[in-house]
Enzyme design. Sequence first.
Site, mmCIF file in Angstrom:
data_model
loop_
_atom_site.group_PDB
_atom_site.id
_atom_site.type_symbol
_atom_site.label_atom_id
_atom_site.label_comp_id
_atom_site.label_asym_id
_atom_site.label_seq_id
_atom_site.Cartn_x
_atom_site.Cartn_y
_atom_site.Cartn_z
ATOM 1 N N LEU A 7 0.836 -1.211 0.000
ATOM 2 C CA LEU A 7 0.000 0.000 0.000
ATOM 3 C C LEU A 7 0.866 1.255 0.000
ATOM 4 O O LEU A 7 0.657 2.178 -0.795
ATOM 5 C CB LEU A 7 -0.870 0.016 1.265
ATOM 6 N N ALA A 18 -5.388 1.791 6.899
ATOM 7 C CA ALA A 18 -4.818 0.564 7.474
ATOM 8 C C ALA A 18 -5.917 -0.212 8.206
ATOM 9 O O ALA A 18 -6.692 -0.964 7.572
ATOM 10 C CB ALA A 18 -3.662 0.930 8.389
ATOM 11 N N ARG A 19 -6.024 -0.022 9.507
ATOM 12 C CA ARG A 19 -7.087 -0.605 10.312
ATOM 13 C C ARG A 19 -7.464 0.397 11.390
ATOM 14 O O ARG A 19 -6.589 1.100 11.930
ATOM 15 C CB ARG A 19 -6.643 -1.915 10.984
ATOM 16 N N GLU A 60 -16.804 -1.275 12.735
ATOM 17 C CA GLU A 60 -17.379 -1.200 11.387
ATOM 18 C C GLU A 60 -18.604 -2.096 11.317
ATOM 19 O O GLU A 60 -18.555 -3.206 11.845
ATOM 20 C CB GLU A 60 -16.343 -1.637 10.344
ATOM 21 N N HIS A 105 -14.805 1.529 4.147
ATOM 22 C CA HIS A 105 -13.845 0.434 3.925
ATOM 23 C C HIS A 105 -13.897 -0.059 2.472
ATOM 24 O O HIS A 105 -14.100 -1.247 2.205
ATOM 25 C CB HIS A 105 -14.078 -0.739 4.894
ATOM 26 N N ALA A 154 -9.819 -0.256 -1.258
ATOM 27 C CA ALA A 154 -9.175 -1.245 -2.134
ATOM 28 C C ALA A 154 -10.143 -1.827 -3.166
ATOM 29 O O ALA A 154 -9.756 -2.709 -3.943
ATOM 30 C CB ALA A 154 -8.592 -2.376 -1.291
HETATM 31 P P1 NAD Z 1 2.330 -5.224 3.463
HETATM 32 O O1 NAD Z 1 2.537 -6.421 4.319
HETATM 33 O O2 NAD Z 1 2.787 -5.240 2.045
HETATM 34 O O3 NAD Z 1 3.051 -3.963 4.125
HETATM 35 C C1 NAD Z 1 2.934 -3.592 5.463
HETATM 36 C C2 NAD Z 1 4.172 -2.786 5.825
HETATM 37 O O4 NAD Z 1 4.002 -2.231 7.140
HETATM 38 C C3 NAD Z 1 5.438 -3.644 5.856
HETATM 39 O O5 NAD Z 1 6.445 -2.987 5.135
HETATM 40 C C4 NAD Z 1 5.768 -3.731 7.350
HETATM 41 O O6 NAD Z 1 7.151 -3.854 7.570
HETATM 42 C C5 NAD Z 1 5.230 -2.404 7.841
HETATM 43 N N1 NAD Z 1 4.991 -2.356 9.291
HETATM 44 C C6 NAD Z 1 4.466 -3.310 10.076
HETATM 45 N N2 NAD Z 1 4.383 -2.876 11.338
HETATM 46 C C7 NAD Z 1 4.896 -1.607 11.350
HETATM 47 C C8 NAD Z 1 5.084 -0.621 12.350
HETATM 48 N N3 NAD Z 1 4.734 -0.853 13.615
HETATM 49 N N4 NAD Z 1 5.602 0.576 11.973
HETATM 50 C C9 NAD Z 1 5.937 0.834 10.696
HETATM 51 N N5 NAD Z 1 5.785 -0.071 9.700
HETATM 52 C C10 NAD Z 1 5.266 -1.271 10.028
HETATM 53 O O7 NAD Z 1 0.792 -4.898 3.560
HETATM 54 P P2 NAD Z 1 -0.051 -3.878 2.655
HETATM 55 O O8 NAD Z 1 -0.647 -4.589 1.503
HETATM 56 O O9 NAD Z 1 0.740 -2.654 2.414
HETATM 57 O O10 NAD Z 1 -1.244 -3.555 3.670
HETATM 58 C C11 NAD Z 1 -0.979 -2.962 4.940
HETATM 59 C C12 NAD Z 1 -2.232 -3.030 5.802
HETATM 60 O O11 NAD Z 1 -3.221 -2.185 5.239
HETATM 61 C C13 NAD Z 1 -2.876 -4.416 5.841
HETATM 62 O O12 NAD Z 1 -2.327 -5.222 6.856
HETATM 63 C C14 NAD Z 1 -4.336 -4.103 6.080
HETATM 64 O O13 NAD Z 1 -4.629 -4.093 7.459
HETATM 65 C C15 NAD Z 1 -4.513 -2.709 5.502
HETATM 66 N N6 NAD Z 1 -5.259 -2.735 4.219
HETATM 67 C C16 NAD Z 1 -6.412 -2.018 4.148
HETATM 68 C C17 NAD Z 1 -7.135 -1.990 2.960
HETATM 69 C C18 NAD Z 1 -8.413 -1.194 2.841
HETATM 70 O O14 NAD Z 1 -9.297 -1.594 2.108
HETATM 71 N N7 NAD Z 1 -8.527 -0.068 3.510
HETATM 72 C C19 NAD Z 1 -6.676 -2.729 1.848
HETATM 73 C C20 NAD Z 1 -5.484 -3.442 1.954
HETATM 74 C C21 NAD Z 1 -4.772 -3.433 3.160
#
Ligand code: NAD
Length: 314
Positions: free
Chosen positions: A152, A231-232, A261, A280, A283
Amino acid sequence: MTFTLGVHESVEVVFSPESFPDVLDVPEESAVETRIVAHDDATALDDLDAIVTFAYDEAFLDADLEWIHSIQTGVDRFPFSDLEAAGVALTSSTGIHGDAVGDTVAGYMLSFARGLHVYRDAQVDGRWDRTPPAPPFSLAGERLCLVGLGVLGRGIAARAAGLGMDVVGVRRTPTPVANVDEVYGRDRLAEAIGGARFVALALPLTPESEGLIGPAELDAMREDAYLINVARGPVVDEEALIEAVSNGTIAGAALDVFETEPLPETSPLWDLQNVILTPHVAAAHREYAARVAAIVGESLRRRERGEELANRVV
Ligand code: NAD
């Protein structure tokens, strides 16, 4: 031999379960025949070897499942240790949302810069009101700080860089990332967000990230800054955020995810003009089912070869 893959009815919130077999390429010329069935209450879980799902159901643990695939990237709703103890593999859908979420976040930033959300509200009321909600600006030269630089974060960074923004980011290991001018370690979070016009959260919900953005972090942000959460919900202290946008500690927020939610009708967030809410859907994409199917298909092929499943979490 047959391998039976169920498509849980809960995927309906994102795509039609019936459409999934049409977009999933199962391994051909294999000794194992892959069957895909829609799982609803009428289909016993015990007949399945694996399930593709949105929701987590405790019954998954009692069934003799080999593998659960989450159609979301975030797998925080799944009980990792219980699955591990039961010998059930969990895989996620990471890798497919960078473009859709990147576009959504670019849209939020453009709305705040140009006041589009407020002019749309005036349109709904039939009002010709040229008053901008805040002094209008353009994104070029403004700083975006991304917290989380995975799929993301990188998708958002690419779009922000294309808009001429100055992009910085925070990640646990502060190594360089494409389109990100400066990467800070987790220990420099306050410094990183303090200099930014936009702070976008793009990290998983974990015990470490829960409540990451609270009163102190909101205080560290600029008064003209906007917080974006794709994110969440629980990564942000929602009560502190409501307070911060109500009293002008920060300029506003764009939120796709919430502590609860659907967002309860009683939430003050609904009435804040400087908050953009989306349900939400950051994506959402018409190719969502096909993109999830590509990951599941890859796992099926890897399983055939005796290799690790794709995107395995547990
Ligand atoms: P990803 O696993 O590719 O990337 C997550 C990144 O966050 C990684 O680089 C990880 O090292 C980093 N990270 C983890 N904990 C951290 C912290 N405490 N501080 C800083 N960085 C940290 O995942 P992604 O595809 O980029 O998705 C990230 C999150 O976004 C998912 O886990 C999900 O909860 C959320 N998401 C939301 C939607 C939506 O519809 N709104 C869609 C996709 C993902």
